[in-house]
Design a protein around this motif. Structure first.
Motif, short mmCIF file in Angstrom:
data_model
loop_
_atom_site.label_atom_id
_atom_site.label_comp_id
_atom_site.label_asym_id
_atom_site.label_seq_id
_atom_site.Cartn_x
_atom_site.Cartn_y
_atom_site.Cartn_z
N ALA A 205 0.93 -1.22 0.08
CA ALA A 205 0.03 0.07 0.15
C ALA A 205 0.81 1.49 0.04
O ALA A 205 0.37 2.27 -0.94
CB ALA A 205 -1.15 0.00 1.10
N ALA A 206 2.00 1.23 0.99
CA ALA A 206 2.79 2.49 0.84
C ALA A 206 3.45 2.63 -0.65
O ALA A 206 3.84 3.83 -1.00
CB ALA A 206 3.77 2.26 2.04
N VAL A 212 2.34 6.66 -6.81
CA VAL A 212 1.31 7.96 -7.20
C VAL A 212 2.03 9.42 -6.74
O VAL A 212 2.06 10.32 -7.92
CB VAL A 212 0.09 7.94 -6.44
CG1 VAL A 212 -0.83 9.19 -6.64
CG2 VAL A 212 -0.84 6.64 -6.65
N GLN A 213 2.80 9.70 -5.92
CA GLN A 213 3.55 10.85 -5.62
C GLN A 213 4.34 10.96 -6.66
O GLN A 213 4.84 12.05 -6.90
CB GLN A 213 4.20 10.55 -4.32
CG GLN A 213 4.31 12.01 -3.61
CD GLN A 213 5.99 12.11 -4.10
OE1 GLN A 213 6.71 11.59 -4.36
NE2 GLN A 213 6.29 13.65 -4.16
N ARG A 220 8.78 10.68 -15.60
CA ARG A 220 9.95 9.80 -16.02
C ARG A 220 10.12 8.62 -14.56
O ARG A 220 10.57 7.59 -14.91
CB ARG A 220 11.04 10.66 -16.28
CG ARG A 220 12.28 9.67 -16.96
CD ARG A 220 13.57 10.44 -17.10
NE ARG A 220 13.90 11.46 -16.17
CZ ARG A 220 15.01 12.07 -15.80
NH1 ARG A 220 15.74 12.39 -17.02
NH2 ARG A 220 15.08 12.63 -14.71
N HIS A 221 10.44 9.36 -13.61
CA HIS A 221 10.54 8.52 -12.63
C HIS A 221 9.55 7.55 -12.32
O HIS A 221 9.93 6.31 -11.66
CB HIS A 221 10.78 9.61 -11.33
CG HIS A 221 12.07 10.42 -11.28
ND1 HIS A 221 12.33 11.32 -10.29
CD2 HIS A 221 13.03 10.18 -12.21
CE1 HIS A 221 13.31 11.93 -10.59
NE2 HIS A 221 13.85 11.10 -11.55
N LEU A 346 5.98 17.91 1.76
CA LEU A 346 6.78 17.37 0.42
C LEU A 346 6.94 18.45 -0.34
O LEU A 346 7.90 18.36 -1.26
CB LEU A 346 5.77 16.13 -0.11
CG LEU A 346 5.63 14.98 0.86
CD1 LEU A 346 4.75 14.08 -0.02
CD2 LEU A 346 6.93 14.35 1.14
N ARG A 347 6.39 19.50 -0.35
CA ARG A 347 6.40 20.69 -1.46
C ARG A 347 7.73 21.59 -0.94
O ARG A 347 7.86 22.58 -1.59
CB ARG A 347 5.23 21.34 -1.49
CG ARG A 347 3.97 20.62 -2.26
CD ARG A 347 2.81 21.37 -2.54
NE ARG A 347 2.29 21.84 -1.50
CZ ARG A 347 1.40 21.26 -0.65
NH1 ARG A 347 0.78 20.25 -1.26
NH2 ARG A 347 0.76 21.97 0.42
#
Length: 412
Positions: A205-206, A212-213, A220-221, A346-347
């Motif tokens: 799940a992680a 998605v992140q 590309r990643h 995260l930003r």
């Protein structure tokens, strides 16, 4: 504070940050001693810097929402009755505050973060090597009993594996990437060797969450990550051990459908069903924290083997039975609010903040999913590991929010 004492204090912080993830699954009981040292250092730091410590709005939200669950449990004991000992593990969340403030305010956050990360990667590798020895040289069927129960061992191994991969973003060199992948694979092997199916579900799940992140951040990643995930899935499909655990689930479900609930999966399904019945009778505050066995006893019927279980084999159903829907709401708030706060970081334009915000998200996601099949608050090692990691992630993801007037040589 004298410079020589300040440097000694910083050295002590760096040492405990390195040792905690290194020894958590390799030396039995080490986490108790190291966590106590970390708490004492945190209290000392807060005592010396009590006039300069600053709480911002996110700190109040973070600490406040973490306290939601233990506060609700306290209310449940006062209103519904219950065992005061049931409050022990949840209220250990108070240790998060001084440790997080210490990590946030340390004079050299990058150096201390490096100690934690190197300890984490080394811990994942050593844990994987240890699991390999126990499985292939000593002939163990499941690994983990040398440290704790196999289930929390697998859950912590899943978090070590995920964190090892996430820390690959800390340094941008191929050698570090290779080391991080090796550490991640070590954690994955220990996870597989534990035989914990719930931990596998949490890890997957992680991984999906972070795919998605990556999609949001860089397409590309994502392609690279998808290829690696599919390759790992294809390899696991041919793993005899993993296949045997999947076959065990299928056999348990078949047995349950034919009236035999005395299996690993069958026991969980019945405990969850009976927990829901208890919550239906006591919807607000449940039967009272610590009263699960007493509330379960009249409902056993022809399944007396369920009397051996002191919890519902799920944090959510266990909370529902012991503290009702109000308790469940407090539990969800204590998970989801910190997750949202980490997600917002995260930003950040600071790599240190992003890396530890990412690890904070992974820690909470794995823990939340693992709680579906095993209570977080049932094992001392799980509680200490979760709260220490949460403290460190919050502290380092906040490190650049601390005023710049800190002494370069140590604490003020």
């Amino acid at each position: 504070m004298p410079i020589i004492f300040s440097r000694f204090f910083n050295l002590a912080i760096g040492v405990v940050l390195f040792l905690f993830p290194l020894l958590i699954l390799t030396v039995k009981g080490s986490y108790n001693f190291i966590a106590t040292l970390m708490l004492l250092l945190g209290l000392g730091f807060c005592g010396v810097n009590r006039k300069s410590i600053r709480f911002d709005r996110e700190d109040y939200i973070f600490f406040g929402t973490l306290l939601a669950y233990p506060i609700v449990l306290l209310l449940a004991v006062l209103v519904q009755g219950g065992k005061w000992t049931a409050l022990d593990y949840p209220w250990r969340v108070l240790a998060v505050i001084p440790i997080a403030l210490m990590v946030k305010g340390v004079s050299r956050p990058a150096q201390c973060a490096t100690n934690w990360i190197w300890g984490w990667q080394a811990g994942a590798i050593v844990t994987g090597v240890g699991a390999l020895i126990y499985m292939h040289w000593l002939g163990w069927w499941r690994v983990g009993s040398h440290i704790t129960n196999e289930i929390p061992y697998g859950q912590i191994a899943a978090i070590l594996a995920l964190g090892a991969f996430l820390f690959a973003r800390f340094y941008r060199t191929y050698l570090w990437l290779l080391l991080s992948c090796l550490a991640g694979l070590g954690g994955i092997y220990a996870l597989a060797a534990s035989g914990s199916r719930g931990a596998w579900l949490a890890f997957i799940a992680a991984v999906i969450f972070f795919l998605v992140q990556l999609l949001i951040a860089n397409r590309r990643h994502l392609v690279i990550a998808c290829v690696l995930t599919l390759a790992c899935g294809y390899a696991l499909n041919f793993s005899t051990f993993v296949q045997s655990r999947l076959e065990a689930i299928h056999a348990d479900v078949n047995a349950y459908n034919h009236g035999n609930a005395d299996t690993s999966t069958g026991v969980r399904l019945d405990l969850w069903r009976l927990s829901a019945e208890i919550a239906k009778e006591h919807p607000l505050f449940g039967a009272g924290p610590g009263h699960f066995k007493e509330a379960l006893a009249p409902k056993l019927g022809e399944k007396p083997f369920l009397a051996n279980f002191a919890h519902a084999h799920s944090q959510y159903f266990d909370t529902l039975a012991n503290a009702g829907f109000i308790g469940l709401a407090g539990l969800l708030v204590s998970f989801l609010a910190p997750l949202v706060l980490f997600w917002g970081r995260l930003r950040s334009n600071q790599r240190l903040e992003r890396v530890f915000a990412l690890q904070g998200c992974g820690l909470i996601i794995v823990s939340m999913v693992a709680c579906l099949t095993q209570p977080l608050y049932a094992h001392n090692i799980s509680v200490i590991f979760y709260f220490i990691c949460l403290s460190v992630c919050w502290g380092f993801s906040s490190a650049n929010a601390v005023p710049a007037h800190r002494l370069e040589g140590g604490m003020e």
